[in-house]
Design a protein around this motif. Structure first.
Motif, short mmCIF file in Angstrom:
data_model
loop_
_atom_site.label_atom_id
_atom_site.label_comp_id
_atom_site.label_asym_id
_atom_site.label_seq_id
_atom_site.Cartn_x
_atom_site.Cartn_y
_atom_site.Cartn_z
N ALA A 226 2.88 15.73 -10.11
CA ALA A 226 3.30 16.93 -10.85
C ALA A 226 4.11 16.56 -12.08
O ALA A 226 3.92 17.13 -13.17
N ALA A 227 5.00 15.59 -11.96
CA ALA A 227 5.81 15.15 -13.10
C ALA A 227 4.92 14.59 -14.21
O ALA A 227 5.14 14.86 -15.39
N TYR A 228 3.90 13.84 -13.82
CA TYR A 228 2.97 13.31 -14.82
C TYR A 228 2.23 14.43 -15.52
O TYR A 228 2.08 14.44 -16.74
N SER B 33 11.78 20.79 -22.96
CA SER B 33 12.95 20.01 -23.35
C SER B 33 13.02 18.79 -22.44
O SER B 33 12.33 18.72 -21.42
N LYS B 34 13.85 17.84 -22.79
CA LYS B 34 13.95 16.64 -21.96
C LYS B 34 14.55 17.00 -20.61
O LYS B 34 15.58 17.65 -20.53
N LYS B 35 13.86 16.59 -19.55
CA LYS B 35 14.30 16.83 -18.18
C LYS B 35 14.12 15.55 -17.39
O LYS B 35 13.42 14.63 -17.82
N LEU B 36 14.70 15.51 -16.22
CA LEU B 36 14.54 14.37 -15.36
C LEU B 36 13.95 14.83 -14.04
O LEU B 36 14.48 15.72 -13.38
N CYS B 37 12.83 14.24 -13.67
CA CYS B 37 12.13 14.59 -12.44
C CYS B 37 12.94 14.08 -11.24
O CYS B 37 13.78 13.20 -11.35
N THR B 38 12.66 14.60 -10.06
CA THR B 38 13.37 14.16 -8.86
C THR B 38 13.08 12.71 -8.52
O THR B 38 13.82 12.09 -7.78
N THR C 85 3.40 10.20 -4.90
CA THR C 85 3.78 11.42 -4.19
C THR C 85 3.31 12.62 -5.00
O THR C 85 3.00 12.50 -6.19
N THR C 86 3.29 13.77 -4.38
CA THR C 86 2.90 14.99 -5.10
C THR C 86 3.89 15.29 -6.23
O THR C 86 3.49 15.78 -7.29
N THR C 87 5.14 14.95 -6.03
CA THR C 87 6.15 15.16 -7.08
C THR C 87 5.87 14.27 -8.28
O THR C 87 5.98 14.71 -9.44
N THR D 86 0.84 -1.21 0.00
CA THR D 86 0.00 0.00 0.00
C THR D 86 0.87 1.25 0.00
O THR D 86 0.62 2.19 -0.75
N GLN D 87 1.92 1.25 0.81
CA GLN D 87 2.83 2.40 0.85
C GLN D 87 3.51 2.59 -0.51
O GLN D 87 3.67 3.71 -0.98
N MET D 88 3.91 1.51 -1.13
CA MET D 88 4.61 1.57 -2.42
C MET D 88 3.68 2.06 -3.54
O MET D 88 4.15 2.63 -4.52
N SER D 89 2.39 1.85 -3.40
CA SER D 89 1.46 2.17 -4.47
C SER D 89 0.97 3.62 -4.43
O SER D 89 0.35 4.08 -5.38
N ARG D 90 1.26 4.33 -3.37
CA ARG D 90 0.81 5.72 -3.26
C ARG D 90 1.72 6.64 -4.05
O ARG D 90 2.93 6.59 -3.94
#
Length: 120
Positions: A96-98, A109-114, A91-93, A85-89
């Motif tokens: 936002a990345a999606y 341009s191509k970037k990499l999210c945190t 995060t806000t990041t 359950t914890q793994m499936s949640r």
């Protein structure tokens, strides 16, 4: 020794498994039935593996198949379910990345999210 492994892998470094071990094939059959009834409770679809190993340890499982090396291991279904359950949640990041990927991919341009999610 027979081992049943219920494995959830979100990423190579984010994997958890629930293991049941026994020398008795009848115990294994019963455990397989019980696991089947619990799968609907999970937020993710697991992989289920049944293997024979030299003994009932995780080390013996890794000797049989190195894929299981470094996997978080538990023999408690409640702990496994909590961890999944914890793994499936998200995060806000990750959300936002999606959103950036979905709605601004043509102008970005191509970037990499945190969280290591490529944004194209």
């Amino acid at each position: 020794m027979i081992q049943i492994v219920v494995l959830v892998a979100v990423a190579p470094d984010c994997r958890v498994m629930y293991r049941v071990t026994s020398d008795d094939p009848q115990v294994i059959k019963q455990e397989q039935k019980e696991i089947a009834t619990k799968l609907d409770q999970l937020d993710m679809v697991p992989g289920i593996h049944t293997l024979t190993t030299d003994d009932g340890t995780a080390a013996s499982l890794v000797d049989k198949d190195p894929y299981f090396e470094g996997v978080e291991d538990t023999n408690s279904w409640a702990d496994f379910e909590t961890r999944v359950t914890q793994m499936s949640r998200l995060t806000t990041t990750e959300v936002a990345a999606y959103m950036i990927h979905k709605y601004h991919s043509a102008t970005q341009s191509k970037k990499l999210c945190t969280t290591c999610m490529p944004i194209t």
